[in-house]
Design an enzyme around this catalytic site. Structure first.
Site, short mmCIF file in Angstrom:
data_model
loop_
_atom_site.label_atom_id
_atom_site.label_comp_id
_atom_site.label_asym_id
_atom_site.label_seq_id
_atom_site.Cartn_x
_atom_site.Cartn_y
_atom_site.Cartn_z
N HIS A 21 39.44 44.77 41.70
CA HIS A 21 40.50 43.90 41.20
C HIS A 21 41.83 44.53 41.56
O HIS A 21 42.65 44.86 40.70
CB HIS A 21 40.36 43.66 39.70
CG HIS A 21 40.11 42.23 39.36
ND1 HIS A 21 40.68 41.60 38.29
CD2 HIS A 21 39.36 41.28 39.97
CE1 HIS A 21 40.29 40.34 38.24
NE2 HIS A 21 39.48 40.12 39.25
N HIS A 40 37.94 37.56 50.96
CA HIS A 40 37.41 38.04 49.69
C HIS A 40 36.01 37.51 49.41
O HIS A 40 35.17 38.22 48.85
CB HIS A 40 38.36 37.61 48.56
CG HIS A 40 37.98 38.12 47.21
ND1 HIS A 40 38.15 39.43 46.83
CD2 HIS A 40 37.42 37.48 46.14
CE1 HIS A 40 37.72 39.59 45.59
NE2 HIS A 40 37.28 38.43 45.15
#
Length: 716
Positions: free
Chosen positions: A80, A34
């Site tokens: 998200h 990430h």
């Protein structure tokens, strides 16, 4: 949280000792997929991110592009995805909050949001639960902070069943004088934390976003999801504006992935500097927090500022005025990145982190992964009745009206919205530059699932066509590249395809990709998601007036850019028609000169003789025609070619319907650029009549509206 054995060996070698517990956790998060892009960074050099108007490119919290010599816009996008599966409302809401704070950290004021959402099949109850929660979270947060949501997309596909995607983009406004970056400036400057108090929410969020979703993720991973407070964010927006106005900020970074540890270490690493942070100074909302929790919590609505010592007191005064917490937590140094922690009871100070900031930020090794190219699709075309196909395609949740979604968003707050959601692109009035800023955002999972490379090229062209239909020319773009587990060769092959396809078309369109986000490991027990590139593209035009999407009575309707008709090679690959009737085909060929097509379309859209313009893409010509009809104006058209189903339902982007009083002028403009076909005329009876040779489709605006209200009927 645990550091992989190979990474631990590398850290031990660099530090010449075992890492502390806090160091191991910090490396584990900042070296996660990430944050470090370990599987994707080797591919991202394909993107051209430079241009005459690019002020700040990839690598900062948001990109900065010049509209003119004085007015800058910022552009950013983030995902998200995993949090929105575990907790749809908070996961989506904090995605909005995070991208807005990325905008603030550049010294900009947020003026527009765009959300691109992807879910499993619409008739699945769990998918609807996720869909409703995500839309509610986005609308609640965006409406509360007063930033309009003006553009985006919603797609449904069975392979998002166990892993939805929530991609949010934000546009901000600033000037050269107000511009701030995330690069620390000077040793001796103070690091000041402003915003909400730090709690234990969101611990390990970065590492959680870098792994496949487990079957029990909705319960077991709930602590990794942050909880947002939009009212505190609104206060932070206004406080940040005041801080920038008074020139009190030397550099800034919002606290997102990996919390304080991520934000503060990245700030100093960009300048090859260090920091000394005393963690117990951080204002906290929960008792007895330990050093690791303070360092890595991803509590929302927090900013880390670099401030000159003489300005610290004024920063504190402004924070207090806006009822925000403020802590002087340390200072910029010339040494390592050092974090210490003093136990309140014993008073003893312990060094919990002492590492080189550059190694922490850039030391993660890149992954060398196998890639397997996707197979070529075979042609297996359905034999559906034309009227049945028309009804099925225009009423599909993918092509139906998204009014249920955008009517929940305040898209007019801020009084800049000239064209709002529901059109090809939004137009924001940037009065400071006397320009209209066009914004289009979205992807096309049917396209990229069928053909990753060609589908991604089409996604870029589709967004550019949306912008050109409003009379604007593309300026810059940011991307959110979503994929499954890259350790699977076929998944990584599809991901490689979307990167190359998107990069190639954006370069062809002379549209620099100035920033973005990568989200991998979007796998679940249901399998991997389709390779999904979301593109948020902005364009500019003089003034704010644009041609409408809907037709007016009388005058001619032309179809421009249909390569399949011109070459007698209509391809249906990736279309909603094939999705509805379980077929397959090759993906459509794109225009030979897409850059010239976009430039010409934008110019024609701005002509006085142009009465309406609408791009043709998702759902094909059938959906585009249906969307242009109103209660006061209809269309009578004839479908050219020997394959009416192919002509009506193929989804080649780079096409547009143009209603004009000057058809010959349009033909002349597109001469040598793209084919132009006369389809028919507009009428004053609100009916849509499609002559398809031996078959005719007849309907009216009221019936079309009812059929396209699929989502409204189910969720209203």
């Amino acid at each position: 949280m645990s550091l992989a054995d190979s990474d631990r060996e590398l850290v031990v070698s660099e530090l010449d000792r075992e890492p502390t517990r806090a160091e191991a956790a910090l490396f584990e998060n900042l070296w996660s997929e990430h944050c470090a892009y370990r599987s994707s960074r080797p591919l991202l050099s394909a993107f051209d991110s430079e241009g005459e108007r690019v002020v700040v490119g990839p690598g900062d919290d948001a990109a900065v592009v010049a509209l003119d010599g004085e007015t800058y816009i910022t552009l950013g996008i983030e995902s998200h995805n995993h949090p929105s599966y575990v907790d749809p409302f908070d996961g989506a809401a904090t995605g909005v909050g995070g991208i807005v704070r990325d905008t603030l950290s550049m010294g900009a004021y947020p003026i527009a949001l765009a959300d691109s959402l992807y879910f499993g099949e619409f008739d699945d109850e769990h998918s609807k639960y996720l869909f409703e929660g995500v839309v509610e979270g986005i609308s609640h947060y965006g409406n509360c902070i007063g930033v309009p949501t003006v553009a985006g997309s919603v797609d449904f596909h069975t392979d998002y069943e166990g892993n939805p995607l929530v991609n949010v983009a934000c546009v901000g406004l600033t000037t050269e004088e107000r511009l701030v970056t995330a690069e620390a400036q000077e040793p001796g400057n103070k690091l000041v934390l402003v915003g909400n108090a730090t709690g234990r929410d969101g611990l390990g969020g970065a590492s959680f976003a870098s792994e496949d979703l487990a079957e029990d993720a909705e319960t077991e991973d709930r602590p990794a999801v942050q909880v947002g407070d939009p009212y505190a964010e609104k206060l932070l927006i206004e406080a940040n504006e005041q801080l920038v106005d008074e020139d009190l900020i030397e550099s800034a970074r919002d606290l997102g992935a990996a919390g304080l540890g991520g934000a503060s270490s990245e700030m100093v690493a960009k300048a090859d500097l260090g920091a000394h942070i005393e963690l117990e100074r951080v204002h906290q909302r929960e008792p007895n927090m330990n050093a690791l929790e303070i360092l890595l919590a991803e509590s929302q609505e927090r900013m880390c500022y670099e401030v000159e010592p003489d300005n610290v007191e004024r920063v504190r005064e402004i924070a207090e005025r806006f009822d925000l917490g403020c802590s002087v937590i340390g200072e910029v140094t010339e040494g390592n990145y050092v974090c210490t922690f003093a136990e309140s009871e014993s008073g003893e100070r312990e060094t919990v982190v002492d590492v080189d900031a550059s190694f922490l930020g850039e030391g993660a090794p890149m992954n060398d992964l196998e890639s397997e190219a996707p197979p070529e699709p075979e042609s297996d075309l359905p034999d559906a009745a034309l009227t049945d196909a028309f009804d099925a395609v225009i009423s599909s949740p993918n092509t139906a009206s998204k009014r249920w979604v955008y009517r929940q968003y305040d898209h007019e707050v801020g009084v800049r919205t000239s064209v709002g959601p529901g059109d090809d692109a939004a137009i924001m009035a940037v009065r400071e530059a006397e320009q209209g800023l066009a914004l289009s955002a979205g992807g096309a999972p049917n396209w990229t699932d069928a053909a990753p490379y060609e589908g991604a090229r089409a996604v870029a062209l589709e967004n550019a066509t949306n912008i050109a239909a409003k009379g604007a020319t593309p300026l810059a773009a940011v991307d959110c590249l979503n994929g499954g587990n890259p350790e699977k060769p076929d998944v990584y092959g599809g991901f490689t395809g979307i990167v190359d396809g998107l990069a190639e078309m954006c370069e062809t369109l002379s549209t620099p990709v100035v920033g973005g986000n990568v989200s991998l490991y979007n796998d679940s027990v249901a399998g991997p998601i389709p390779p999904t590139p979301t593109l948020a593209m902005v364009g500019a035009k003089d003034g704010y007036d644009t041609p409408p999407l809907s037709v007016a009575a009388d005058s001619d309707l032309l179809l421009v850019g249909d390569r399949g008709l011109a070459a007698d090679d209509v391809r249906l690959g990736g279309s909603e028609y094939l999705a509805q009737f379980d077929g397959s085909d090759r993906f459509p060929a794109l225009p030979d000169d897409p850059a010239a097509l976009i430039e010409t379309l934008a110019a024609v859209a701005d002509e006085d003789a142009t009465l309406a313009v609408h791009d043709v893409s998702h759902g094909g010509l059938a959906v585009a025609l249906a969307e242009m009809v109103t209660a006061d104006a209809g269309l009578e058209v004839s479908i050219p070619g020997d394959d009416p189903a192919g002509t009506l339902f193929h989804e080649q982007p780079g096409r547009a319907l143009i209603q004009t009083d000057a058809p010959e002028a349009v033909r002349d403009a597109f001469d040598g650029v793209a084919p132009v076909v006369e389809l028919g005329t507009a009428t004053d009876d609100g009916r849509l009549v499609i002559d398809a040779g031996e078959r005719t489709i007849e309907t009216d605006a009221a019936t079309i509206r009812e059929r396209r209200a699929t989502i409204d009927r189910e969720l209203a």
